[in-house]
Design a protein around this motif. Sequence first.
Motif, mmCIF file in Angstrom:
data_model
loop_
_atom_site.group_PDB
_atom_site.id
_atom_site.type_symbol
_atom_site.label_atom_id
_atom_site.label_comp_id
_atom_site.label_asym_id
_atom_site.label_seq_id
_atom_site.Cartn_x
_atom_site.Cartn_y
_atom_site.Cartn_z
ATOM 1 N N GLU A 154 0.866 -1.182 0.000
ATOM 2 C CA GLU A 154 0.000 0.000 0.000
ATOM 3 C C GLU A 154 0.903 1.233 0.000
ATOM 4 O O GLU A 154 1.784 1.356 0.827
ATOM 5 C CB GLU A 154 -0.836 -0.040 1.275
ATOM 6 C CG GLU A 154 -2.120 0.720 1.259
ATOM 7 C CD GLU A 154 -3.217 0.047 0.436
ATOM 8 O OE1 GLU A 154 -3.821 0.759 -0.360
ATOM 9 O OE2 GLU A 154 -3.444 -1.175 0.606
ATOM 10 N N MET A 155 0.659 2.157 -0.932
ATOM 11 C CA MET A 155 1.503 3.357 -1.007
ATOM 12 C C MET A 155 0.910 4.422 -0.103
ATOM 13 O O MET A 155 -0.225 4.816 -0.270
ATOM 14 C CB MET A 155 1.551 3.857 -2.448
ATOM 15 C CG MET A 155 2.912 4.299 -2.911
ATOM 16 S SD MET A 155 3.410 5.841 -2.172
ATOM 17 C CE MET A 155 2.212 6.934 -2.950
ATOM 18 N N ILE A 156 1.672 4.852 0.896
ATOM 19 C CA ILE A 156 1.178 5.857 1.833
ATOM 20 C C ILE A 156 2.001 7.136 1.649
ATOM 21 O O ILE A 156 3.224 7.068 1.508
ATOM 22 C CB ILE A 156 1.327 5.383 3.296
ATOM 23 C CG1 ILE A 156 0.771 3.978 3.472
ATOM 24 C CG2 ILE A 156 0.722 6.394 4.272
ATOM 25 C CD1 ILE A 156 -0.685 3.878 3.770
ATOM 26 N N PHE A 181 11.397 -1.474 2.655
ATOM 27 C CA PHE A 181 10.593 -0.299 2.314
ATOM 28 C C PHE A 181 11.211 0.479 1.160
ATOM 29 O O PHE A 181 12.432 0.491 0.984
ATOM 30 C CB PHE A 181 10.517 0.659 3.507
ATOM 31 C CG PHE A 181 9.652 0.175 4.613
ATOM 32 C CD1 PHE A 181 8.304 0.482 4.628
ATOM 33 C CD2 PHE A 181 10.192 -0.583 5.642
ATOM 34 C CE1 PHE A 181 7.505 0.051 5.670
ATOM 35 C CE2 PHE A 181 9.397 -1.024 6.682
ATOM 36 C CZ PHE A 181 8.051 -0.717 6.695
ATOM 37 N N MET A 182 10.344 1.129 0.416
ATOM 38 C CA MET A 182 10.787 2.216 -0.436
ATOM 39 C C MET A 182 10.345 3.478 0.290
ATOM 40 O O MET A 182 9.160 3.645 0.588
ATOM 41 C CB MET A 182 10.127 2.158 -1.802
ATOM 42 C CG MET A 182 10.574 3.296 -2.696
ATOM 43 S SD MET A 182 9.333 3.863 -3.880
ATOM 44 C CE MET A 182 8.104 4.543 -2.831
ATOM 45 N N VAL A 183 11.275 4.343 0.623
ATOM 46 C CA VAL A 183 10.931 5.638 1.218
ATOM 47 C C VAL A 183 11.630 6.694 0.377
ATOM 48 O O VAL A 183 12.847 6.626 0.182
ATOM 49 C CB VAL A 183 11.420 5.734 2.683
ATOM 50 C CG1 VAL A 183 11.092 7.114 3.254
ATOM 51 C CG2 VAL A 183 10.779 4.646 3.533
ATOM 52 N N PHE A 192 0.821 6.842 -7.802
ATOM 53 C CA PHE A 192 1.126 5.409 -7.757
ATOM 54 C C PHE A 192 -0.003 4.637 -8.432
ATOM 55 O O PHE A 192 -1.182 4.885 -8.162
ATOM 56 C CB PHE A 192 1.260 4.963 -6.307
ATOM 57 C CG PHE A 192 1.664 3.515 -6.177
ATOM 58 C CD1 PHE A 192 2.873 3.070 -6.704
ATOM 59 C CD2 PHE A 192 0.836 2.594 -5.535
ATOM 60 C CE1 PHE A 192 3.260 1.745 -6.577
ATOM 61 C CE2 PHE A 192 1.215 1.267 -5.404
ATOM 62 C CZ PHE A 192 2.427 0.837 -5.923
ATOM 63 N N ARG A 193 0.376 3.751 -9.343
ATOM 64 C CA ARG A 193 -0.641 2.915 -9.991
ATOM 65 C C ARG A 193 -0.489 1.505 -9.440
ATOM 66 O O ARG A 193 0.461 0.797 -9.761
ATOM 67 C CB ARG A 193 -0.451 2.944 -11.504
ATOM 68 C CG ARG A 193 -0.545 4.377 -12.037
ATOM 69 C CD ARG A 193 -0.636 4.417 -13.518
ATOM 70 N NE ARG A 193 0.575 3.874 -14.143
ATOM 71 C CZ ARG A 193 0.711 3.742 -15.463
ATOM 72 N NH1 ARG A 193 -0.273 4.074 -16.273
ATOM 73 N NH2 ARG A 193 1.827 3.251 -15.961
ATOM 74 N N LYS A 194 -1.436 1.147 -8.579
ATOM 75 C CA LYS A 194 -1.310 -0.087 -7.820
ATOM 76 C C LYS A 194 -1.240 -1.315 -8.722
ATOM 77 O O LYS A 194 -0.429 -2.211 -8.517
ATOM 78 C CB LYS A 194 -2.488 -0.210 -6.843
ATOM 79 C CG LYS A 194 -2.147 -1.152 -5.709
ATOM 80 C CD LYS A 194 -3.182 -1.151 -4.630
ATOM 81 C CE LYS A 194 -2.792 -2.234 -3.610
ATOM 82 N NZ LYS A 194 -3.819 -2.434 -2.610
ATOM 83 N N LYS A 195 -2.094 -1.341 -9.763
ATOM 84 C CA LYS A 195 -2.153 -2.510 -10.635
ATOM 85 C C LYS A 195 -0.821 -2.740 -11.347
ATOM 86 O O LYS A 195 -0.298 -3.844 -11.374
ATOM 87 C CB LYS A 195 -3.287 -2.343 -11.663
ATOM 88 C CG LYS A 195 -4.067 -3.635 -11.878
ATOM 89 C CD LYS A 195 -5.291 -3.426 -12.749
ATOM 90 C CE LYS A 195 -4.896 -3.505 -14.219
ATOM 91 N NZ LYS A 195 -5.835 -2.804 -15.091
#
Lengths: 176, 404
Positions: free
Chosen positions: A56-58, A98-100, A114-117
Amino acid sequence: MKENSRRGFMGKAFGAVAGLGAIGSLVAMKKSWDPLPSVKAAGFTTLDMSIYPEGEMITEKWRGKPIFVLKKTAEMLEAEKSDPAAQARNIKVGNDNFMVCIGLCTHLGCIPAFRKKEGNFLCACHGGMFNAAGDVIKAPPPRGFDIPPFRIDGNKMILGEVGPEYQAMKDNGVTL
Amino acid sequence: MAHFTKATSVKDWLNQRLAVETVEKVMASEYWIPKNINFLWAMGMILAVTFTLLTISGIFLLMYYQPHVDHAFYSVNFTIMREVDFGWLWRHIHGVAASVVFLVIYIHMFTGIYYGSYKKGREMIWISGMLLFVTFSAEAFSGYMLPWGQMSYWAGMVITNIFSLGSLHLDGLVEWIRGDYVPAQAFLNRFFMLHVFLLPLVIMGLIGLHFAALRIPHVNNQDGEEIDFEEESKKYLADDTKNSKVMRFANDFLSKDLMVVGFFLIFFFYLVFWHYSFALDPVNFDPADGLKTPAHIYPEWYFLWSYEILRPFPVDIGLIAFGFAQVIFMLLPWLDRSENTVPANRRGKFAIWFWVMLVDMVVLTAMGKLPPEGIFSTIGLVASLLFIAMWIILPFITKNEKKA
């Protein structure tokens, strides 16, 4: 003649005094425009890394800028196996990867979505694309997302402080 | 002490103390204007009038505007637009004038280029004019920040990022200019200061210089004729006004100037009352949000041509091209190697150069607004390269120009 040299001396002496004053006032002017201590003091953000759901991109906020936090899923890590550049950008906190990064396109500073698919980022302004690790996969951005200075403290990540992990990334040219 | 006599009138009283008659002569009744100039020479007066309108409307906006990140947007869009009686009028005048002033500046500039008014003794007029253009650009940009909408915020973000100078990554310099990591309170306050005080002050000083630069070489004319102003003004003062090639600025020439200004004001207030929205970008009616970018970031129309020169290249080359576009007009008096001070249509290749440059800038403006995709990027790239190439060839095509 004597008069002349006396006036010449007075002129030079005045020039020296005025010059010093001018330099001093330039220093004061420069410093007046520096960020205020309160602005600098507020430049740290602590993130609790244990609360993020996988995949999940937060978006968090640090120094007014958007910070993308993405806890990598097993599939994402699997997909990066053959990509050392992407792996180098991973930040390990505990057992999680993580990517931060600073969520501003390195081209002109827009915020990519961000495109989740597809599992990547698209910047609508000029069509730049970044993968889930934050690396550029389509120009015009000149480089991947910048990684903010961070220090890891147990489950916490403090943005704005330089820790050894960040320093290593900087030294290896992973980020600016 | 000077000798004073009993004054015979209020004017005489003032004249003994302030030399009002001398001032009147220098500024108006013995300021000589060539007869053979057309309506394009009235653009200077139109600019002076527009600048006055901007100043007055600005003063009224200033009385309710709040330079605070939490209140700026609402002080403009609610207090001034809805609560203050006639607040909408000041805002529309200010917004429309800020846009139209650039249209007139461009006409003024291209008139100067067409008639060669930057040459032979008139270099200072050209340079002070270009400095005014640069300062007006800074004034427009700093004013654009103040309503603190989405476009304000992101324009501030993008334009200040330019100062990191691409690969040099001078992020410290950018943070120093902003006074924060992103455009925030410090940024808003200092751009407010620049917009309402420092830059208008500089503009007024430069307008003074621009006018002063006219006094010795005098205004150019439609034929580029070298007029002996001394001789011609003597004829005029000897009542031989018919054979004199010049006339007084006031009230003679002023009547024509003011007629053109009259037509302009009708057009201007038509825009203010019926078409004000062209100067107000819809994106700027969303309050600034540092965590959300508008889909498209583009400047106001008058910056589009230079924005388009920045855009089609990789970041460093783009910045160099952008810098080139900003300063190159300043060097025009030296890049044009021809001695001829005549209209472009009598200068052979230069006429072609003039019209290609004008069309190229219109194309750049159009491409700057369109999304940078497909054929539009290609056209933009070609037009940018053409712009640079045109300036490089200018000295060569003007060097061997025949005496016109």
